[in-house]
Design a protein around this motif. Structure first.
Motif, mmCIF file in Angstrom:
data_model
loop_
_atom_site.group_PDB
_atom_site.id
_atom_site.type_symbol
_atom_site.label_atom_id
_atom_site.label_comp_id
_atom_site.label_asym_id
_atom_site.label_seq_id
_atom_site.Cartn_x
_atom_site.Cartn_y
_atom_site.Cartn_z
ATOM 1 N N ARG A 132 7.905 1.458 2.511
ATOM 2 C CA ARG A 132 7.312 2.609 2.305
ATOM 3 C C ARG A 132 6.499 3.609 3.835
ATOM 4 O O ARG A 132 6.133 2.329 4.489
ATOM 5 N N VAL A 133 5.867 4.168 4.189
ATOM 6 C CA VAL A 133 5.035 4.988 5.351
ATOM 7 C C VAL A 133 4.048 4.054 5.466
ATOM 8 O O VAL A 133 3.068 3.555 4.523
ATOM 9 N N PRO A 134 3.733 3.656 6.669
ATOM 10 C CA PRO A 134 2.203 2.902 7.218
ATOM 11 C C PRO A 134 1.086 2.946 5.744
ATOM 12 O O PRO A 134 0.690 2.225 5.563
ATOM 13 N N GLU A 135 0.776 4.646 5.879
ATOM 14 C CA GLU A 135 -0.164 5.017 4.789
ATOM 15 C C GLU A 135 -0.567 4.632 3.298
ATOM 16 O O GLU A 135 -1.311 4.314 3.331
ATOM 17 N N ALA A 136 0.863 4.792 3.222
ATOM 18 C CA ALA A 136 1.525 4.192 1.691
ATOM 19 C C ALA A 136 0.965 2.797 1.488
ATOM 20 O O ALA A 136 0.570 1.866 0.342
ATOM 21 N N GLN A 137 1.778 2.220 2.386
ATOM 22 C CA GLN A 137 1.337 0.327 2.287
ATOM 23 C C GLN A 137 0.067 -0.045 2.675
ATOM 24 O O GLN A 137 -0.468 -1.056 2.283
ATOM 25 N N ALA A 138 -0.982 0.844 2.903
ATOM 26 C CA ALA A 138 -2.045 0.574 3.633
ATOM 27 C C ALA A 138 -3.096 0.169 1.550
ATOM 28 O O ALA A 138 -4.166 -0.064 1.650
ATOM 29 N N GLU A 139 -1.991 0.515 1.234
ATOM 30 C CA GLU A 139 -3.034 0.911 -0.713
ATOM 31 C C GLU A 139 -2.327 -0.048 -1.626
ATOM 32 O O GLU A 139 -2.588 0.332 -2.628
ATOM 33 N N THR A 140 -1.595 -1.246 -0.729
ATOM 34 C CA THR A 140 -1.212 -2.247 -1.962
ATOM 35 C C THR A 140 -1.954 -2.987 -1.927
ATOM 36 O O THR A 140 -2.745 -3.290 -0.959
ATOM 37 N N TYR A 141 -1.941 -4.034 -3.180
ATOM 38 C CA TYR A 141 -2.453 -4.671 -3.774
ATOM 39 C C TYR A 141 -2.461 -5.218 -2.373
ATOM 40 O O TYR A 141 -3.911 -6.706 -2.213
ATOM 41 N N LEU A 142 -1.806 -6.437 -2.201
ATOM 42 C CA LEU A 142 -1.681 -6.933 -0.663
ATOM 43 C C LEU A 142 -2.588 -6.703 0.332
ATOM 44 O O LEU A 142 -3.772 -7.749 0.902
ATOM 45 N N VAL A 143 -2.834 -6.164 0.993
ATOM 46 C CA VAL A 143 -3.683 -4.868 2.345
ATOM 47 C C VAL A 143 -4.762 -5.197 1.218
ATOM 48 O O VAL A 143 -6.036 -5.104 2.190
ATOM 49 N N LYS A 144 -5.541 -4.191 0.532
ATOM 50 C CA LYS A 144 -6.348 -3.883 -0.523
ATOM 51 C C LYS A 144 -7.475 -5.710 -0.669
ATOM 52 O O LYS A 144 -8.026 -5.542 -0.777
ATOM 53 N N LYS A 145 -6.911 -6.461 -1.331
ATOM 54 C CA LYS A 145 -6.869 -7.447 -1.940
ATOM 55 C C LYS A 145 -7.763 -8.234 0.115
ATOM 56 O O LYS A 145 -8.500 -9.559 -0.378
ATOM 57 N N LEU A 146 -6.108 -8.460 0.385
ATOM 58 C CA LEU A 146 -6.370 -9.802 1.913
ATOM 59 C C LEU A 146 -7.698 -8.746 3.399
ATOM 60 O O LEU A 146 -8.653 -9.090 3.681
ATOM 61 N N PHE A 171 -1.144 -3.358 6.987
ATOM 62 C CA PHE A 171 -2.626 -3.555 7.989
ATOM 63 C C PHE A 171 -3.342 -3.652 9.541
ATOM 64 O O PHE A 171 -4.505 -3.266 9.460
ATOM 65 N N PRO A 172 -1.925 -2.601 10.010
ATOM 66 C CA PRO A 172 -2.507 -1.941 11.530
ATOM 67 C C PRO A 172 -3.176 -0.859 10.801
ATOM 68 O O PRO A 172 -3.853 -0.500 11.567
ATOM 69 N N MET A 173 -3.007 -0.770 9.877
ATOM 70 C CA MET A 173 -3.572 1.063 9.143
ATOM 71 C C MET A 173 -4.840 0.734 8.995
ATOM 72 O O MET A 173 -6.130 1.208 9.123
ATOM 73 N N VAL A 174 -5.062 -0.736 8.675
ATOM 74 C CA VAL A 174 -7.167 -1.193 8.173
ATOM 75 C C VAL A 174 -7.702 -1.722 9.026
ATOM 76 O O VAL A 174 -8.753 -1.901 9.096
ATOM 77 N N LEU A 175 -7.121 -2.453 9.776
ATOM 78 C CA LEU A 175 -7.519 -3.747 10.735
ATOM 79 C C LEU A 175 -7.044 -3.228 12.290
ATOM 80 O O LEU A 175 -5.935 -2.902 12.878
ATOM 81 N N PRO A 176 -7.883 -3.463 13.276
ATOM 82 C CA PRO A 176 -7.907 -3.351 14.106
ATOM 83 C C PRO A 176 -6.587 -4.533 14.478
ATOM 84 O O PRO A 176 -6.432 -5.571 14.158
ATOM 85 N N SER A 177 -5.203 -4.347 15.519
ATOM 86 C CA SER A 177 -4.265 -5.402 15.719
ATOM 87 C C SER A 177 -3.526 -5.079 17.231
ATOM 88 O O SER A 177 -3.166 -4.418 17.811
ATOM 89 N N CYS A 178 -3.240 -6.759 16.740
ATOM 90 C CA CYS A 178 -2.665 -6.956 17.947
ATOM 91 C C CYS A 178 -0.546 -7.034 18.218
ATOM 92 O O CYS A 178 -0.439 -7.571 17.166
ATOM 93 N N ILE A 179 -0.667 -7.081 19.118
ATOM 94 C CA ILE A 179 0.864 -8.249 19.086
ATOM 95 C C ILE A 179 0.845 -9.547 19.385
ATOM 96 O O ILE A 179 0.204 -9.912 20.600
ATOM 97 N N GLY A 180 1.738 -10.701 18.487
ATOM 98 C CA GLY A 180 1.604 -12.023 19.217
ATOM 99 C C GLY A 180 2.659 -12.320 20.106
ATOM 100 O O GLY A 180 3.553 -11.075 20.746
#
Ligand SMILES: Nc1ncnc2c1ncn2[C@@H]1O[C@H](COP(=O)(O)OP(=O)(O)O)[C@@H](O)[C@H]1O
Ligand SMILES: O=C(OP(=O)(O)O)[C@H](O)COP(=O)(O)O
Length: 408
Positions: A132-146, A171-180
């Motif tokens: 799904r789109v990133p905004e929707a994935q930011a609302e998942t259990y995984l992202v909400k919990k971690l 995760f990039p929707m809710v945390l400052p993110s970097c490329i590895g």
């Protein structure tokens, strides 16, 4: 936006490695596994450096990864990967039999600086395999919990960058993110190829990912990113059927069995447009009580490798280039007898600047003894071919959005 410009816009991992902070790191260590045993650990080796860098920087690393797909034989626990990671990272790795539940969260809270915690296969969560789109994935259990336990997110799993899944784009929707570093190397290597504007760049495309490869061939030729293309493997078979009209009863059955008919049509269109740049096999190797080569017009069974004359023709293509991109084997490499075309061409290509990708292609390069000589070995299969095809990876899109939001 060109790939090189994209890399410059994405924050480098060092920006996310702040001592004492919790960094969630998504890697791709999905490996070929048979009977519970890892057959090739290339991806694990590639990502070990990422985790070592994070540990040396004193961050608390929380590692997210997957293995297989639910329902398949290779859908296993990441406990199998733990000893491999420990061997290559050269430090102990903690493992928790939980992805985002109370036990995983407790262990994340207890991490000390420099420690690495590997979470269980993220695809145990049913939501992980829904795109799904990133905004929707930011609302998942995984992202909400971690995410509330983390300070930064690092995305390094190039091989899964084409999936719009929670652990990739949420995760990039809710945390400052970097490329590895693995992801960055991949983007830079392909970016450097595109910068050449085709001059001296040859593509050897084989394997079984027919629609993805057709798209990549089309894009690369349309944008003049490659000078010539030579097609083998099942892709080459489809092109041969398109070029020579090979539709006797046996071949027609093969084409129908494989569902190749629409691909044959697409290949025909490509040949009509770029015929002088696409080199198609003139003979194939088949199984008739052993390997024998047959001329394309005599083909009456599924080909298992390109034939001797085709190998020579493709070697000429390699000779004319100074960068060779090798994506997908020329034949059924699982049987050594039919690995000849792939092995010989890989050896010829290794004398040039060789860029290769795909699990089977890497295996073949190991077989040919040229893996160490390659200029760049991609950790991606589909991600590699799709990036070549000019598609914007969902991971890249999410990371660009994140950079804009957190580091404008
Ligand atoms: N002529 C052929 N007949 C049957 N299988 C083939 C043939 N050519 C290639 N293959 C198969 O294609 C698979 C590899 O394709 P693909 O997954 O696209 O490559 P990679 O893993 O390098 O990305 C292998 O299993 C190989 O045996
Ligand atoms: O192995 C992978 O991709 P690949 O088969 O394209 O090399 C990645 O781990 C992505 O796996 P997926 O195709 O199950 O999402």
């Amino acid at each position: 936006m060109l790939l090189n410009e994209v890399v410059e816009k994405l924050p480098n991992m060092s920006k996310c490695l702040e001592r004492g902070k919790v960094v969630i790191i998504r890697i791709d260590i999905n490996s070929p596994i048979v009977d519970g045993k890892i057959l090739d650990d290339y991806r694990i080796r590639a990502h070990a450096q990422t985790l070592r860098l994070a540990s040396e920087a004193g961050v608390k690393s929380v590692v997210l990864a997957h293995q297989g797909r639910p329902g398949q034989d290779d859908f296993t626990s990441l406990e199998v990967h733990k000893p491999y990671l420990e061997k290559y990272v050269e430090r102990p790795i903690k493992f928790v039999d939980d992805v985002a539940g109370p036990e995983a969260r407790r262990q994340i809270r207890e991490l000390r600086d420099g420690e690495i915690l590997l979470l269980e296969n993220v695809r145990l969560l049913a939501e992980e395999v829904i795109e799904r789109v990133p905004e929707a994935q930011a609302e998942t259990y995984l992202v909400k919990k971690l995410a509330p336990l983390g300070h930064y997110f690092v995305f390094d799993g190039f091989a899964v960058a084409h999936r719009s899944q929670p652990s990739v784009v949420g995760f990039p929707m809710v945390l400052p993110s970097c490329i590895g570093p693995v992801f960055e190397r991949e983007l830079r290597a392909l970016g450097a190829v595109f910068e050449r504007r085709g001059e001296g760049v040859m593509l050897l495309a084989g394997g079984a990912k027919i629609p993805d490869t057709l798209k990549a061939v089309e894009q690369l030729l349309k944008n003049n990113f490659v000078e010539k293309v030579a097609v083998g493997g099942l892709v080459g078979f489809v092109f041969a059927v398109a070029k020579y009209g090979l539709l006797n009863d046996e071949i027609r059955r093969e084409v129908e069995r494989g569902g190749y008919l629409p691909h044959v049509e697409r290949a025909r269109q490509l040949l009509a447009k770029y015929g002088n740049k696409i080199h198609v096999p003139v003979d194939f190797a088949v199984e008739r009580g052993g390997r024998i080569d047959v001329d394309v017009y005599s083909l009456s069974q599924a080909p298992l490798d390109i034939g001797r004359s085709t190998i020579l023709l493709f070697k000429e293509v390699v000779e004319q280039g100074d960068i060779v991109i090798f994506s997908g084997p020329m034949g059924y490499i699982e049987n050594k007898v039919f690995a000849t075309g792939t092995v010989e061409l890989l050896r010829a290509a290794a004398k040039k600047r060789l860029i290769l990708g795909g699990g089977h292609t890497i295996m073949a390069a190991e077989m040919a003894g040229v893996l160490d000589r390659a200029f760049h070995v991609s950790t991606g299969g589909r991600a590699f071919i799709q990036t070549l095809g000019g598609e914007e990876m969902p991971a890249v899109k999410a990371l660009l959005m994140s950079a804009k939001k957190f580091w404008p």
